[in-house]
Write a protein that holds these residues in place. Structure first.
Motif, PDB file in Angstrom:
ATOM      1  N   ARG A  83      43.568 -11.190  14.594  1.00  0.00           N
ATOM      2  CA  ARG A  83      42.610 -10.411  13.800  1.00  0.00           C
ATOM      3  C   ARG A  83      41.183 -10.574  14.328  1.00  0.00           C
ATOM      4  NH1 ARG A  83      46.122 -11.541   9.642  1.00  0.00           N
ATOM      5  NH2 ARG A  83      45.115 -13.501   9.099  1.00  0.00           N
ATOM      6  N   THR A  84      40.826 -11.806  14.683  1.00  0.00           N
ATOM      7  CA  THR A  84      39.488 -12.044  15.228  1.00  0.00           C
ATOM      8  C   THR A  84      39.302 -11.295  16.536  1.00  0.00           C
ATOM      9  OG1 THR A  84      39.341 -14.219  14.178  1.00  0.00           O
ATOM     10  CG2 THR A  84      37.893 -13.823  16.052  1.00  0.00           C
ATOM     11  N   ALA A  85      40.307 -11.359  17.412  1.00  0.00           N
ATOM     12  CA  ALA A  85      40.221 -10.652  18.699  1.00  0.00           C
ATOM     13  C   ALA A  85      40.059  -9.155  18.474  1.00  0.00           C
ATOM     14  CB  ALA A  85      41.460 -10.946  19.539  1.00  0.00           C
ATOM     15  N   GLU A  86      40.862  -8.591  17.587  1.00  0.00           N
ATOM     16  CA  GLU A  86      40.782  -7.148  17.332  1.00  0.00           C
ATOM     17  C   GLU A  86      39.425  -6.762  16.744  1.00  0.00           C
ATOM     18  OE1 GLU A  86      44.315  -6.859  14.945  1.00  0.00           O
ATOM     19  OE2 GLU A  86      45.558  -6.291  16.679  1.00  0.00           O
ATOM     20  N   LYS A  87      38.904  -7.599  15.851  1.00  0.00           N
ATOM     21  CA  LYS A  87      37.592  -7.329  15.261  1.00  0.00           C
ATOM     22  C   LYS A  87      36.494  -7.355  16.334  1.00  0.00           C
ATOM     23  CE  LYS A  87      35.037 -10.349  13.020  1.00  0.00           C
ATOM     24  NZ  LYS A  87      34.555 -11.355  12.107  1.00  0.00           N
ATOM     25  N   LEU A  88      36.550  -8.360  17.216  1.00  0.00           N
ATOM     26  CA  LEU A  88      35.543  -8.463  18.274  1.00  0.00           C
ATOM     27  C   LEU A  88      35.663  -7.320  19.278  1.00  0.00           C
ATOM     28  CD1 LEU A  88      35.554 -12.321  18.857  1.00  0.00           C
ATOM     29  CD2 LEU A  88      33.657 -10.951  17.949  1.00  0.00           C
ATOM     30  N   ILE A  89      36.885  -6.895  19.577  1.00  0.00           N
ATOM     31  CA  ILE A  89      37.083  -5.773  20.493  1.00  0.00           C
ATOM     32  C   ILE A  89      36.462  -4.504  19.913  1.00  0.00           C
ATOM     33  CG2 ILE A  89      38.839  -4.207  21.433  1.00  0.00           C
ATOM     34  CD1 ILE A  89      40.617  -6.776  21.784  1.00  0.00           C
ATOM     35  N   LYS A  90      36.655  -4.305  18.620  1.00  0.00           N
ATOM     36  CA  LYS A  90      36.101  -3.115  17.970  1.00  0.00           C
ATOM     37  C   LYS A  90      34.567  -3.159  17.964  1.00  0.00           C
ATOM     38  CE  LYS A  90      36.586  -0.300  13.876  1.00  0.00           C
ATOM     39  NZ  LYS A  90      37.265  -0.084  12.617  1.00  0.00           N
ATOM     40  N   LYS A  91      34.018  -4.330  17.694  1.00  0.00           N
ATOM     41  CA  LYS A  91      32.565  -4.460  17.592  1.00  0.00           C
ATOM     42  C   LYS A  91      31.882  -4.515  18.966  1.00  0.00           C
ATOM     43  CE  LYS A  91      29.066  -6.919  14.984  1.00  0.00           C
ATOM     44  NZ  LYS A  91      28.800  -7.935  13.975  1.00  0.00           N
ATOM     45  N   TYR A  92      32.559  -5.140  19.953  1.00  0.00           N
ATOM     46  CA  TYR A  92      31.985  -5.302  21.295  1.00  0.00           C
ATOM     47  C   TYR A  92      32.998  -4.805  22.331  1.00  0.00           C
ATOM     48  CZ  TYR A  92      29.049  -8.477  18.602  1.00  0.00           C
ATOM     49  OH  TYR A  92      28.225  -9.017  17.652  1.00  0.00           O
ATOM     50  N   PRO A  93      33.144  -3.505  22.499  1.00  0.00           N
ATOM     51  CA  PRO A  93      34.186  -2.973  23.382  1.00  0.00           C
ATOM     52  C   PRO A  93      34.036  -3.382  24.848  1.00  0.00           C
ATOM     53  CG  PRO A  93      32.740  -1.229  22.605  1.00  0.00           C
ATOM     54  CD  PRO A  93      32.352  -2.465  21.858  1.00  0.00           C
ATOM     55  N   ASP A  94      32.831  -3.788  25.270  1.00  0.00           N
ATOM     56  CA  ASP A  94      32.611  -4.204  26.658  1.00  0.00           C
ATOM     57  C   ASP A  94      32.706  -5.716  26.852  1.00  0.00           C
ATOM     58  OD1 ASP A  94      32.263  -1.625  27.483  1.00  0.00           O
ATOM     59  OD2 ASP A  94      30.086  -1.662  27.293  1.00  0.00           O
ATOM     60  N   PHE A  95      33.289  -6.412  25.901  1.00  0.00           N
ATOM     61  CA  PHE A  95      33.436  -7.871  25.960  1.00  0.00           C
ATOM     62  C   PHE A  95      34.888  -8.172  26.341  1.00  0.00           C
ATOM     63  CE2 PHE A  95      32.958 -11.922  23.103  1.00  0.00           C
ATOM     64  CZ  PHE A  95      32.951 -12.728  24.224  1.00  0.00           C
ATOM     65  N   GLU A  96      35.095  -8.670  27.549  1.00  0.00           N
ATOM     66  CA  GLU A  96      36.444  -8.873  28.070  1.00  0.00           C
ATOM     67  C   GLU A  96      37.202 -10.031  27.422  1.00  0.00           C
ATOM     68  OE1 GLU A  96      33.661 -10.746  31.243  1.00  0.00           O
ATOM     69  OE2 GLU A  96      33.582  -9.182  29.719  1.00  0.00           O
ATOM     70  N   TRP A  97      36.528 -11.041  26.961  1.00  0.00           N
ATOM     71  CA  TRP A  97      37.200 -12.242  26.462  1.00  0.00           C
ATOM     72  C   TRP A  97      38.091 -12.002  25.241  1.00  0.00           C
ATOM     73  CZ3 TRP A  97      33.260 -16.836  26.985  1.00  0.00           C
ATOM     74  CH2 TRP A  97      32.912 -16.976  28.328  1.00  0.00           C
ATOM     75  N   PRO A  98      37.697 -11.161  24.264  1.00  0.00           N
ATOM     76  CA  PRO A  98      38.622 -10.910  23.145  1.00  0.00           C
ATOM     77  C   PRO A  98      39.924 -10.230  23.592  1.00  0.00           C
ATOM     78  CG  PRO A  98      36.411 -10.209  22.552  1.00  0.00           C
ATOM     79  CD  PRO A  98      36.392 -10.545  24.010  1.00  0.00           C
ATOM     80  N   HIS A  99      39.856  -9.413  24.625  1.00  0.00           N
ATOM     81  CA  HIS A  99      41.077  -8.793  25.158  1.00  0.00           C
ATOM     82  C   HIS A  99      42.014  -9.869  25.708  1.00  0.00           C
ATOM     83  CE1 HIS A  99      39.795  -4.575  24.859  1.00  0.00           C
ATOM     84  NE2 HIS A  99      38.594  -5.015  25.194  1.00  0.00           N
ATOM     85  N   ARG A 100      41.426 -10.863  26.351  1.00  0.00           N
ATOM     86  CA  ARG A 100      42.220 -11.961  26.888  1.00  0.00           C
ATOM     87  C   ARG A 100      42.821 -12.790  25.751  1.00  0.00           C
ATOM     88  NH1 ARG A 100      43.835 -16.992  27.219  1.00  0.00           N
ATOM     89  NH2 ARG A 100      44.224 -17.789  29.271  1.00  0.00           N
ATOM     90  N   LEU A 101      42.045 -13.026  24.694  1.00  0.00           N
ATOM     91  CA  LEU A 101      42.553 -13.747  23.529  1.00  0.00           C
ATOM     92  C   LEU A 101      43.708 -12.988  22.887  1.00  0.00           C
ATOM     93  CD1 LEU A 101      42.255 -16.092  21.466  1.00  0.00           C
ATOM     94  CD2 LEU A 101      40.607 -14.656  20.244  1.00  0.00           C
ATOM     95  N   LEU A 102      43.558 -11.678  22.731  1.00  0.00           N
ATOM     96  CA  LEU A 102      44.626 -10.851  22.169  1.00  0.00           C
ATOM     97  C   LEU A 102      45.867 -10.908  23.062  1.00  0.00           C
ATOM     98  CD1 LEU A 102      45.468  -8.912  19.924  1.00  0.00           C
ATOM     99  CD2 LEU A 102      44.465  -7.048  21.277  1.00  0.00           C
TER     100      LEU A 102
END
Length: 195
Positions: free
Chosen positions: A91-110
Motif C-alpha cells: 500500500r505504501t509503495a502504491e501510494k508513493l508511486i501515485k504521488k511521485y510517478p518519477d520516483f523509481e524506488w517505490p516501484h522496486r519496493l512493489l
C-alpha cells in the motif's frame, strides 16, 4: 567519520573530498546533499576515477529525480514491512508511486512485494517501471536478475546482473547471485537434474 555530515554542502573541497562527503551523505540517507556533493566531484575532476566512482554512486544509489525527504523517509520505513506486513508495504509503495510517478524506488519496493508473494510477472513489470525511470538503479537491476533467474530466463538474468555489477562492482550479494546463476546455467546446459 564521526557525527553527521554538514547540512549544507561546503563550497571549498577537492573533487576527492566531495566524493567522500557524498558517500557520507549516502550513509546518512541525506540523498539531496549526496546528489550535490557527487555532482561537484564529477564536475571538478571530469574523466578521472573519482568522477567515474561519483557517477556510479549517483546513478546507482540516488533517485534519478529530486524527491522530498518525507517521501524517502516513508519508503525507508516501509522497506522492513515487506517481510513482516507485506500488504502494508505494498500500500505504501502504491501510494508513493501515485504521488511521485518519477520516483523509481517505490516501484522496486512493489516488485519486492510481488516477488515474495510469488507473482514473478508482476514483479518484473514493476521493475521495468523502475528501470524506465532510472536504468542504472542498482537495487532494481539486482532484483530483476533474481526474478529472471526464478523465471529460468538465465541469459536475460545474466545481462541484468552484469549491469548491476557495473553499478556496484564490489557487492558481495551480486557475487553470490552470479555464482548461483552460473551453476544454474551449467545445469541447464548439461541437462543435469538436481533430483
Amino acid at each position: 567519520m564521526f557525527g553527521k555530515p554538514p547540512e549544507v554542502v561546503p563550497d571549498d573541497l577537492t573533487a576527492k573530498q566531495y566524493h567522500e562527503l557524498g558517500i557520507w551523505y549516502l550513509d546518512e540517507n541525506m540523498l539531496e546533499q549526496a546528489r550535490v556533493s557527487l555532482r561537484k566531484a564529477m564536475s571538478m575532476a571530469p574523466d578521472t576515477e573519482t568522477a567515474i566512482q561519483a557517477k556510479r554512486l549517483l546513478d546507482a544509489r540516488v533517485p534519478r529525480h529530486e524527491i522530498p525527504q518525507e517521501a524517502l523517509d516513508e519508503l525507508r520505513r516501509a522497506e522492513p514491512q515487506v517481510a513482516i506486513k507485506p500488504e502494508d508495504a505494498k500500500r505504501t509503495a502504491e501510494k508513493l508511486i501515485k504521488k511521485y510517478p518519477d520516483f523509481e524506488w517505490p516501484h522496486r519496493l512493489l516488485a519486492d512485494c510481488h516477488m515474495r508473494a510469488g507473482n514473478i510477472d508482476r514483479c518484473i513489470q514493476s521493475l521495468q517501471s523502475a528501470l524506465s525511470i532510472n536504468p542504472d538503479c542498482a537495487p532494481a537491476l539486482l532484483l530483476m536478475a533474481r526474478a529472471l533467474t526464478i523465471d529460468m530466463e538465465y541469459d536475460e538474468a545474466t545481462r541484468y546482473l552484469q549491469r548491476a555489477q557495473a553499478a556496484m562492482p564490489d557487492n558481495d550479494e551480486l557475487r553470490a547471485l552470479q555464482r548461483g546463476l552460473d551453476f544454474l546455467i551449467y545445469l541447464d546446459q548439461e541437462d543435469v537434474s538436481l533430483s
